[in-house]
Design a protein around this motif. Structure first.
Motif, PDB file in Angstrom:
ATOM      1  N   GLY A  16       0.784  -1.217   0.000  1.00 41.22           N
ATOM      2  CA  GLY A  16       0.000   0.000   0.000  1.00 41.22           C
ATOM      3  C   GLY A  16       0.820   1.272   0.000  1.00 41.22           C
ATOM      4  N   THR A  17       2.129   1.145   0.200  1.00 40.43           N
ATOM      5  CA  THR A  17       2.979   2.339   0.089  1.00 40.43           C
ATOM      6  C   THR A  17       2.977   2.885  -1.334  1.00 40.43           C
ATOM      7  OG1 THR A  17       4.933   0.924  -0.249  1.00 40.43           O
ATOM      8  CG2 THR A  17       4.512   1.729   2.006  1.00 40.43           C
ATOM      9  N   SER A  18       2.629   2.021  -2.314  1.00 42.65           N
ATOM     10  CA  SER A  18       2.495   2.522  -3.689  1.00 42.65           C
ATOM     11  C   SER A  18       1.336   3.515  -3.767  1.00 42.65           C
ATOM     12  CB  SER A  18       2.286   1.366  -4.674  1.00 42.65           C
ATOM     13  OG  SER A  18       1.051   0.697  -4.445  1.00 42.65           O
ATOM     14  N   ILE A  19       0.285   3.281  -2.969  1.00 46.17           N
ATOM     15  CA  ILE A  19      -0.843   4.215  -2.876  1.00 46.17           C
ATOM     16  C   ILE A  19      -0.425   5.439  -2.064  1.00 46.17           C
ATOM     17  CG2 ILE A  19      -3.223   4.501  -2.102  1.00 46.17           C
ATOM     18  CD1 ILE A  19      -2.947   2.485  -4.386  1.00 46.17           C
ATOM     19  N   TRP A  20       0.261   5.203  -0.947  1.00 51.89           N
ATOM     20  CA  TRP A  20       0.717   6.317  -0.111  1.00 51.89           C
ATOM     21  C   TRP A  20       1.576   7.293  -0.910  1.00 51.89           C
ATOM     22  CZ3 TRP A  20       5.733   7.844   0.932  1.00 51.89           C
ATOM     23  CH2 TRP A  20       5.845   8.923   1.801  1.00 51.89           C
ATOM     24  N   LYS A  21       2.462   6.777  -1.737  1.00 55.66           N
ATOM     25  CA  LYS A  21       3.361   7.644  -2.511  1.00 55.66           C
ATOM     26  C   LYS A  21       2.574   8.568  -3.439  1.00 55.66           C
ATOM     27  CE  LYS A  21       7.463   4.689  -2.367  1.00 55.66           C
ATOM     28  NZ  LYS A  21       8.421   3.839  -3.129  1.00 55.66           N
ATOM     29  N   GLU A  22       1.518   8.048  -4.061  1.00 54.36           N
ATOM     30  CA  GLU A  22       0.706   8.871  -4.956  1.00 54.36           C
ATOM     31  C   GLU A  22      -0.066   9.943  -4.164  1.00 54.36           C
ATOM     32  OE1 GLU A  22       0.825   8.949  -8.094  1.00 54.36           O
ATOM     33  OE2 GLU A  22       1.812   7.058  -8.607  1.00 54.36           O
ATOM     34  N   ILE A  23      -0.581   9.566  -3.001  1.00 56.66           N
ATOM     35  CA  ILE A  23      -1.291  10.535  -2.158  1.00 56.66           C
ATOM     36  C   ILE A  23      -0.338  11.611  -1.658  1.00 56.66           C
ATOM     37  CG2 ILE A  23      -2.474  10.820   0.078  1.00 56.66           C
ATOM     38  CD1 ILE A  23      -3.799   8.091  -0.448  1.00 56.66           C
ATOM     39  N   ASN A  24       0.839  11.201  -1.231  1.00 60.66           N
ATOM     40  CA  ASN A  24       1.838  12.149  -0.737  1.00 60.66           C
ATOM     41  C   ASN A  24       2.321  13.083  -1.836  1.00 60.66           C
ATOM     42  OD1 ASN A  24       5.190  12.361   0.102  1.00 60.66           O
ATOM     43  ND2 ASN A  24       3.634  12.988   1.573  1.00 60.66           N
ATOM     44  N   LEU A  25       2.381  12.570  -3.063  1.00 63.60           N
ATOM     45  CA  LEU A  25       2.792  13.386  -4.200  1.00 63.60           C
ATOM     46  C   LEU A  25       1.739  14.452  -4.516  1.00 63.60           C
ATOM     47  CD1 LEU A  25       5.052  13.583  -6.414  1.00 63.60           C
ATOM     48  CD2 LEU A  25       3.607  12.127  -7.831  1.00 63.60           C
ATOM     49  N   LEU A  26       0.466  14.069  -4.468  1.00 64.38           N
ATOM     50  CA  LEU A  26      -0.616  14.994  -4.794  1.00 64.38           C
ATOM     51  C   LEU A  26      -0.952  15.927  -3.632  1.00 64.38           C
ATOM     52  CD1 LEU A  26      -2.770  15.773  -6.940  1.00 64.38           C
ATOM     53  CD2 LEU A  26      -4.297  14.096  -5.847  1.00 64.38           C
ATOM     54  N   LEU A  27      -0.815  15.409  -2.404  1.00 63.75           N
ATOM     55  CA  LEU A  27      -1.218  16.159  -1.210  1.00 63.75           C
ATOM     56  C   LEU A  27      -0.069  16.199  -0.199  1.00 63.75           C
ATOM     57  CD1 LEU A  27      -4.676  14.388  -0.863  1.00 63.75           C
ATOM     58  CD2 LEU A  27      -4.326  16.721  -1.704  1.00 63.75           C
ATOM     59  N   PRO A  28       1.041  16.841  -0.557  1.00 65.03           N
ATOM     60  CA  PRO A  28       2.226  16.796   0.311  1.00 65.03           C
ATOM     61  C   PRO A  28       2.037  17.493   1.652  1.00 65.03           C
ATOM     62  CG  PRO A  28       2.529  18.404  -1.448  1.00 65.03           C
ATOM     63  CD  PRO A  28       1.276  17.637  -1.773  1.00 65.03           C
ATOM     64  N   ASN A  29       1.038  18.351   1.760  1.00 65.47           N
ATOM     65  CA  ASN A  29       0.811  19.073   3.020  1.00 65.47           C
ATOM     66  C   ASN A  29       0.008  18.254   4.029  1.00 65.47           C
ATOM     67  OD1 ASN A  29      -1.453  19.405   1.212  1.00 65.47           O
ATOM     68  ND2 ASN A  29      -2.320  20.823   2.700  1.00 65.47           N
ATOM     69  N   GLU A  30      -0.560  17.132   3.596  1.00 60.07           N
ATOM     70  CA  GLU A  30      -1.351  16.305   4.512  1.00 60.07           C
ATOM     71  C   GLU A  30      -0.454  15.431   5.381  1.00 60.07           C
ATOM     72  OE1 GLU A  30      -4.520  16.309   5.160  1.00 60.07           O
ATOM     73  OE2 GLU A  30      -5.292  17.559   3.532  1.00 60.07           O
ATOM     74  N   ASN A  31      -0.791  15.316   6.655  1.00 60.75           N
ATOM     75  CA  ASN A  31      -0.126  14.378   7.554  1.00 60.75           C
ATOM     76  C   ASN A  31      -0.680  12.972   7.288  1.00 60.75           C
ATOM     77  OD1 ASN A  31       1.246  16.517   8.989  1.00 60.75           O
ATOM     78  ND2 ASN A  31      -0.723  16.977   9.951  1.00 60.75           N
ATOM     79  N   THR A  32       0.156  11.963   7.368  1.00 61.61           N
ATOM     80  CA  THR A  32      -0.296  10.595   7.101  1.00 61.61           C
ATOM     81  C   THR A  32       0.256   9.623   8.141  1.00 61.61           C
ATOM     82  OG1 THR A  32       1.570  10.002   5.658  1.00 61.61           O
ATOM     83  CG2 THR A  32      -0.343  11.037   4.608  1.00 61.61           C
ATOM     84  N   ILE A  33      -0.501   8.554   8.345  1.00 62.56           N
ATOM     85  CA  ILE A  33      -0.037   7.413   9.147  1.00 62.56           C
ATOM     86  C   ILE A  33      -0.292   6.155   8.332  1.00 62.56           C
ATOM     87  CG2 ILE A  33      -0.337   6.052  11.242  1.00 62.56           C
ATOM     88  CD1 ILE A  33      -1.195   8.563  12.693  1.00 62.56           C
ATOM     89  N   TYR A  34       0.756   5.388   8.095  1.00 61.30           N
ATOM     90  CA  TYR A  34       0.657   4.165   7.297  1.00 61.30           C
ATOM     91  C   TYR A  34       0.878   2.949   8.191  1.00 61.30           C
ATOM     92  CZ  TYR A  34       1.412   0.650   3.721  1.00 61.30           C
ATOM     93  OH  TYR A  34       1.307  -0.486   2.952  1.00 61.30           O
ATOM     94  N   LEU A  35      -0.019   1.977   8.074  1.00 65.88           N
ATOM     95  CA  LEU A  35       0.038   0.760   8.873  1.00 65.88           C
ATOM     96  C   LEU A  35       0.247  -0.455   7.968  1.00 65.88           C
ATOM     97  CD1 LEU A  35      -0.451  -0.844  11.506  1.00 65.88           C
ATOM     98  CD2 LEU A  35      -2.893  -0.635  11.068  1.00 65.88           C
TER      99      LEU A  35
END
Length: 259
Positions: A16-35
């Motif tokens: 799912g980090t492949s999904i996280w990377k796309e979200i982080n690329l589009l929304l770099p200002n958002e805080n995230t927690i990945y499990l």
């Protein structure tokens, strides 16, 4: 709900980090927690009841961290548990499904391939989607063993290449022109897959579409982070944290948790 609260993501491991990377690329200002629930990977071999139970536990963990939105960054968990998660929890959920629609709309040969887990291909939700596409032939292939190799860090191994060749060559022989990756782990295999597929066959995964949907849902619920600086990103794994850290890059810290 605080707008600066993190977006939570979970998967049956590192995929799912492949999904996280796309979200982080589009929304770099958002805080995230990945499990990363790597201890219980792969979900694709588990029963629907087991997948639902694990998905609930993952969601509860992320909600304890005050997450404002949950991305189910796992095709198998989405297709088997998203309905139950939305019924049980009030937080917005975003699921991921194999991106069949763009392949179906663009295919010239009217034959597309999908590589996914057993849990996804056998799910009721997937079968409902497939039934609606009557003008194409969809060639399904379970990616037995692929998730385990990725979780072990063996992405570039000879064993991986041989497995992929076994799964993909029959699709090539059937004249597919699109290959849909139906597991969030599989984008990490694209370099290997490109060595096997002819150039004209297009590869589709869900990452960018999920990122765009995340942006839309944040806006709809009025929970976009107003801060303009880059957000903080926290990663958890309940197995060996080294593989996850290698996928993310050595600058990212991964914390161990257990349940």
């Amino acid at each position: 709900m605080q707008t600066t609260a993190p977006i939570g993501l979970f998967d049956s491991g590192i995929g799912g980090t492949s999904i996280w990377k796309e979200i982080n690329l589009l929304l770099p200002n958002e805080n995230t927690i990945y499990l990363a629930d790597s201890k219980n990977a792969p979900y694709g071999l588990k029963s629907k009841e087991e997948i639902i139970a694990l998905s609930i536990k993952n969601t509860e963990f992320l909600l304890e961290q005050n997450c404002k939105l949950i991305v189910v960054a796992c095709n198998t968990a989405t297709t088997n548990a998203i309905k139950e998660l939305r019924a049980k929890f009030k937080v917005p959920f975003i699921g991921i499904e194999p991106a069949l629609k763009p392949a179906v709309n663009q295919t010239k040969t009217h034959k597309i391939g999908i590589l996914a887990t057993k849990g996804t291909l056998n799910s009721e939700l997937f079968h409902e989607k497939v039934k609606s596409y009557t003008n194409v032939t969809i060639i399904e292939q379970i990616g037995h063993g692929l998730v385990q190799l990725i979780e072990n860090g063996d992405i570039d191994s000879i064993e991986m290449y041989e497995l992929l060749t076994t799964y993909l060559q029959p699709m090539v022989d059937e004249n597919i022109d699109y290959l849909v990756l139906g597991c969030s782990h599989y984008p990490y295999l694209i370099p290997q897959i490109k060595k096997i597929l002819p150039r004209h066959i297009q590869i589709i995964d869900s990452g960018e579409a999920v990122a765009r949907q995340t942006k839309t849902v944040l806006a709809e619920h009025n929970i976009k982070n107003p801060n303009t600086q880059n957000g903080t990103n926290v990663f958890y794994s309940n197995s060996d944290t080294e593989v996850l850290q290698n996928i993310l890059g050595c600058s990212k810290k991964v914390s161990f948790f257990d349940f």
